[in-house]
Design an enzyme around this catalytic site. Structure first.
Site, PDB file in Angstrom:
ATOM      1  CG  ASN A  59      -2.296  -0.800   1.190  1.00 16.30           C
ATOM      2  OD1 ASN A  59      -2.571  -1.115  -0.416  1.00 16.30           O
ATOM      3  ND2 ASN A  59      -1.606  -1.733   1.846  1.00 16.30           N
TER       4      ASN A  59
ATOM      5  CB  SER B  48       5.558   9.482   8.612  1.00 17.78           C
ATOM      6  OG  SER B  48       5.202   8.681  10.112  1.00 17.78           O
TER       7      SER B  48
ATOM      8  CE1 TYR C 241       2.014   5.250   7.664  1.00 19.65           C
ATOM      9  CE2 TYR C 241       3.500   6.374   9.536  1.00 19.65           C
ATOM     10  CZ  TYR C 241       3.040   5.982   8.308  1.00 19.65           C
ATOM     11  OH  TYR C 241       1.775   7.180   8.200  1.00 19.65           O
TER      12      TYR C 241
ATOM     13  CE  LYS D 250       3.141   6.764   5.103  1.00 18.17           C
ATOM     14  NZ  LYS D 250       2.321   8.127   4.145  1.00 18.17           N
TER      15      LYS D 250
END
Lengths: 255, 255
Positions: free
Chosen positions: B84, B109, B145, B149
């Site tokens: 994703n 992020s 995550y 990013k």
């Protein structure tokens, strides 16, 4: 020197350079998607680096992983580098943590920073240009392959910070056997001889470090990659220099 | 102000903050995997950001893409962020180049650099600590995550260098509505108010730049992210500061 080292991508060019130089120095377990082209003296696992279970199994009793596997083509399409290089490298780091491996040496690439050359070439390939990249700069990949190598470096940073894995990322230059590329300034600037390559990986297996990004080139007069970090932290002591070869590819006389 | 802007991940929290503040300023095309929870005044495409064709189609006649779509969970598993966030972001950049979009604003992020805090917390959350990250530092993700990013930032660097796409990566802090997090120094250090969020994305849509990494936080006394680059290059002029709120979450009196 009885360390057991897992070498992924053993059948590739870097793998051959490493084994040619330090093949007798460790207890190697070789790993490649393809069966060996020639007989090896070492244990050989034929499996894909994206296969979690095969990678974990291959790490049993391993101290150090030298992770070279991946699609090596600078022009490789995104789907291939996403799977083979990014996902495959995460698989290796994750398995290393799960199985208690202490150190992962990751084959990164000059292509992770290739676009730094854009505004400065060909000047930066010349001996009178003192521009240097030293591994603290942000990636500027020259292709999607280079993006995948930068992602592998960042994954290594995470696995070091989060899981205390020792990780060395070697931004490999232009590895050619025998002599540097002819009539190719960039290739001469980032030449890595086979013996310097094997020695550098030996230093990555032996030295103590936390997380490092180093450049993997010989001590070329034309270089625009700093070797300071590799020398200081790893004890890298390169023997070769592309300037010692004539344009015909023969060593210069000592005169 | 008649620019057409594609907003991926429009139904997420950042998307709502952006539309709440500058929803009337552009001709938006909204894009989300999920159908809208409420009626929108704008065109809405329901599709997945990993669907090449849907993403390309959604970019028809678009000037700027604000790319927020992705798995937003710091604890998201690798397979999800690989697909994703990493693959999805490459799909967006590639489609932008193919369709002639000029600018992509990418929601990065604070988790891309979360491990810089490890050795310095909680001191760096305090107002008397002048430690600053400014966007030139290498990523140190605090989770997978954050790795995804950082990979999205590197992809943006490549698409800028190789294809002249303008790319701004916004390392978004802690976006909360109304007031900063209570009893959470880190959250107060990296607070981003809804109005500052909308204003910052408006600046990313309007300003001229090549490739930028900026921090997306309000002008908090506790900050350890520099706002210099966002101010200088984008004209970001934040209005909020978490220090102006009492621990009870109410604005301090003016006295």
């Amino acid at each position: 020197m009885d360390e057991r080292v897992l070498l992924t991508g053993a059948e590739g060019r870097v793998g051959r350079a490493v084994l040619g130089g330090i093949g007798d120095a460790y207890e190697w377990r070789l790993f490649d998607r393809d069966p060996p082209a020639e007989e090896h003296d070492h244990e050989f696992v034929v499996a894909d680096v994206t296969d979690d279970e095969a990678v974990r199994d291959a790490m049993a009793d391993v101290d150090v992983v030298v992770h070279l596997a991946g699609d090596p083509r600078p022009e490789a399409p995104w789907n291939s580098v996403l799977t083979n290089n990014i996902d495959g490298t995460q698989t290796v780091y994750e398995a290393a943590v799960e199985t208690g491996v202490e150190t992962v040496v990751f084959a990164s690439s000059n292509h992770a920073v290739g676009h730094y050359e854009t505004e400065r070439k060909p000047d930066l390939y010349r001996t009178d240009d003192d521009y240097r990249l030293d591994g603290t700069e942000l990636p500027r990949p020259s292709n999607l392959y280079g993006v995948s190598k930068a992602a592998g470096e960042t994954l290594g940073r995470y696995y070091h910070d989060e899981h205390d894995l020792s990780v060395a990322c070697v931004r490999i230059g232009n590895l050619t056997k025998g002599h540097p590329p002819i009539d190719y300034e960039r290739g001469q600037a980032m030449w890595l001889s086979y013996r310097d390559c094997a020695h550098l990986f030996e230093r990555c297996i032996e030295a103590d470090y936390g997380y490092e990004i180093v450049y993997g080139i010989s001590d070329n007069d034309r270089k625009y990659y700093s070797l300071e970090r590799a020398k200081d932290v790893l004890g890298y002591d390169p023997q070769d220099n592309s300037a010692e070869y004539t344009m015909a590819g023969e060593p210069k006389s000592d005169v």
